[in-house]
Design an enzyme around this catalytic site. Structure first.
Site, PDB file in Angstrom:
ATOM      1  N   ARG A  44       0.857  -1.179   0.000  1.00 36.69           N
ATOM      2  CA  ARG A  44       0.000   0.000   0.000  1.00 36.69           C
ATOM      3  C   ARG A  44       0.894   1.229   0.000  1.00 36.69           C
ATOM      4  O   ARG A  44       1.980   1.220   0.587  1.00 36.69           O
ATOM      5  CB  ARG A  44      -0.931   0.025   1.227  1.00 36.69           C
ATOM      6  CG  ARG A  44      -2.052  -1.007   1.194  1.00 36.69           C
ATOM      7  CD  ARG A  44      -3.053  -0.715   0.092  1.00 36.69           C
ATOM      8  NE  ARG A  44      -4.207  -1.622   0.107  1.00 36.69           N
ATOM      9  CZ  ARG A  44      -4.280  -2.747  -0.592  1.00 36.69           C
ATOM     10  NH1 ARG A  44      -3.248  -3.104  -1.349  1.00 36.69           N
ATOM     11  NH2 ARG A  44      -5.354  -3.508  -0.540  1.00 36.69           N
ATOM     12  N   GLU A  86      -4.349   7.827  -4.293  1.00 33.87           N
ATOM     13  CA  GLU A  86      -4.807   7.194  -5.517  1.00 33.87           C
ATOM     14  C   GLU A  86      -6.161   7.761  -5.951  1.00 33.87           C
ATOM     15  O   GLU A  86      -7.040   7.928  -5.117  1.00 33.87           O
ATOM     16  CB  GLU A  86      -4.904   5.679  -5.322  1.00 33.87           C
ATOM     17  CG  GLU A  86      -3.552   5.034  -5.017  1.00 33.87           C
ATOM     18  CD  GLU A  86      -3.611   3.522  -4.867  1.00 33.87           C
ATOM     19  OE1 GLU A  86      -4.708   2.935  -5.037  1.00 33.87           O
ATOM     20  OE2 GLU A  86      -2.571   2.920  -4.579  1.00 33.87           O
ATOM     21  N   HIS A 126      -2.537   0.507  -9.619  1.00 32.64           N
ATOM     22  CA  HIS A 126      -3.089  -0.432  -8.635  1.00 32.64           C
ATOM     23  C   HIS A 126      -3.844  -1.559  -9.343  1.00 32.64           C
ATOM     24  O   HIS A 126      -4.949  -1.937  -8.954  1.00 32.64           O
ATOM     25  CB  HIS A 126      -4.009   0.289  -7.642  1.00 32.64           C
ATOM     26  CG  HIS A 126      -4.083  -0.422  -6.315  1.00 32.64           C
ATOM     27  ND1 HIS A 126      -4.233   0.231  -5.115  1.00 32.64           N
ATOM     28  CD2 HIS A 126      -4.033  -1.745  -5.995  1.00 32.64           C
ATOM     29  CE1 HIS A 126      -4.286  -0.644  -4.124  1.00 32.64           C
ATOM     30  NE2 HIS A 126      -4.166  -1.850  -4.639  1.00 32.64           N
TER      31      HIS A 126
END
Length: 348
Positions: free
Chosen positions: A259, A288, A307
């Site tokens: 992460r 993000e 991602h």
């Protein structure tokens, strides 16, 4: 009357809905596709923008009220409130991701009796392939070859290899296992950093050594490449800070499949700019989507994945297989035999 009601709260292909229904004739499965956002790609669990009519919103709330089991957490409301407040019967949530600890906290369920099971095991293979993509791109000189090809230039050169390189993985769980298996196949030495290095692990054999977190900086200094593969918890928040990055061997490769919040992104950018970190492959970011003005976009020594490194064609089939196994155990009164039960106190 059905014994249990399952509500599917995120996009899912019809064939997998049918697989869930086939687990038991006494199982009611609520799947209302018009209540869910349209998927933008295969295995998209969030979907595009969605506005429900009043009638659709009533049906959505009704499904939540009836549900005993959820496929995925319903999205948080625009006000940040958890829809789980409107799901009083729910006793179990099967998620479509692995690192769901922060989401459990957002829904306020860390102290609840609700079982949360994850998709652990589904994403290890694809993410390990992304790691190897990054390592091969750097050590085998992919961008050099692309630049030479663009110039129509045939000039022989001497490259490097990943065989014999020293890989340190921060984390020793499933993602670390998947990465270690491929790295060892390429002839790398693989070490892991773990909170509990002496913990019994079925995949212990895939690591050449496991070290405690207290030796993180020491081992980073020995690594040709570093992979971040820990869950995001209060203990791992920005654990890869400026001092940890400074402890790395100069010119090393940095890969993050965990992460973005685990890494001090500003410090990472500084180290990439100076060349102290030779190359970074990033599947995640601190914010993000990665902001358009982030310098990471234009750095020649950075590979960015939105991602999506874990998202592959077979993802939903594999998650459905886990869910159906868990359903059979749950319906048989054997919740202790369910796979991937989240430890809500540890958040992984």
């Amino acid at each position: 009357m059905s014994q249990y009601t399952v509500f599917i709260t995120s996009p899912l292909e019809a064939e997998y809905v049918d697989s869930i229904r086939s687990v038991s004739p006494g199982l009611e499965v609520l799947f209302e596709s018009d209540l869910l956002p349209s998927p933008r790609y295969v295995a998209d669990h969030k979907g595009g923008p969605l506005e429900r009519t009043e009638e659709q919103e009533r049906r959505w709330r009704s499904c939540l009220e009836r549900a005993d089991i959820l496929w995925d957490f319903p999205p948080l409301g625009a006000d940040g409130r958890s829809p789980m407040l409107g799901a009083p019967k729910v006793k179990w949530v099967q998620t479509t991701s692995t690192g769901v600890g922060p989401l459990v906290k957002l829904h306020g369920l860390q102290n609840s009796d609700i079982i949360v099971t994850t998709a652990r095991g589904v994403h290890a293979g694809p993410l390990a392939e992304f790691v190897m993509l990054g390592l091969l791109a750097h050590f085998r000189g992919l961008r050099h070859l692309e630049a030479e090809q663009k110039q129509h230039r045939w000039t022989r050169y001497c490259g490097d290899e990943i065989a014999g390189k020293h890989l340190v993985i921060v984390g020793a769980g499933d993602l670390a296992r998947g990465t270690a298996v491929l790295a060892q196949a390429f002839g790398m030495r693989v070490e892991a950093i773990a909170r509990h290095p002496d913990k019994s692990r079925d995949h212990l054999h895939v690591f050449d050594a496991i070290f405690p977190v207290e030796r993180l900086h020491e081992r980073l200094g020995q690594a040709d490449a570093v992979v971040i593969a820990v869950p995001h918890t209060p203990d791992t928040d920005t654990m890869i800070d400026r001092s940890a990055l400074g402890a790395m061997k100069p010119g090393g490769v940095f890969v993050n499949i965990a992460r973005g919040s685990v890494v001090d992104e500003s410090a990472l950018i500084d180290n990439l700019r100076s060349g102290y970190i030779g190359f970074a492959a990033l599947d995640v970011a601190a914010k993000e989507p990665l902001p358009p003005d982030s310098p990471l976009w234009d750095m020649p020594n950075v590979l960015i994945s939105p991602h999506s490194a874990s998202t592959v064609q077979a993802e939903n089939a594999r998650i459905t297989e886990i869910f159906c196994h868990n359903l059979r155990e749950y319906l048989a009164g054997r919740p202790d035999r369910m796979k991937n039960i989240l430890n809500k106190s540890l958040l992984y």
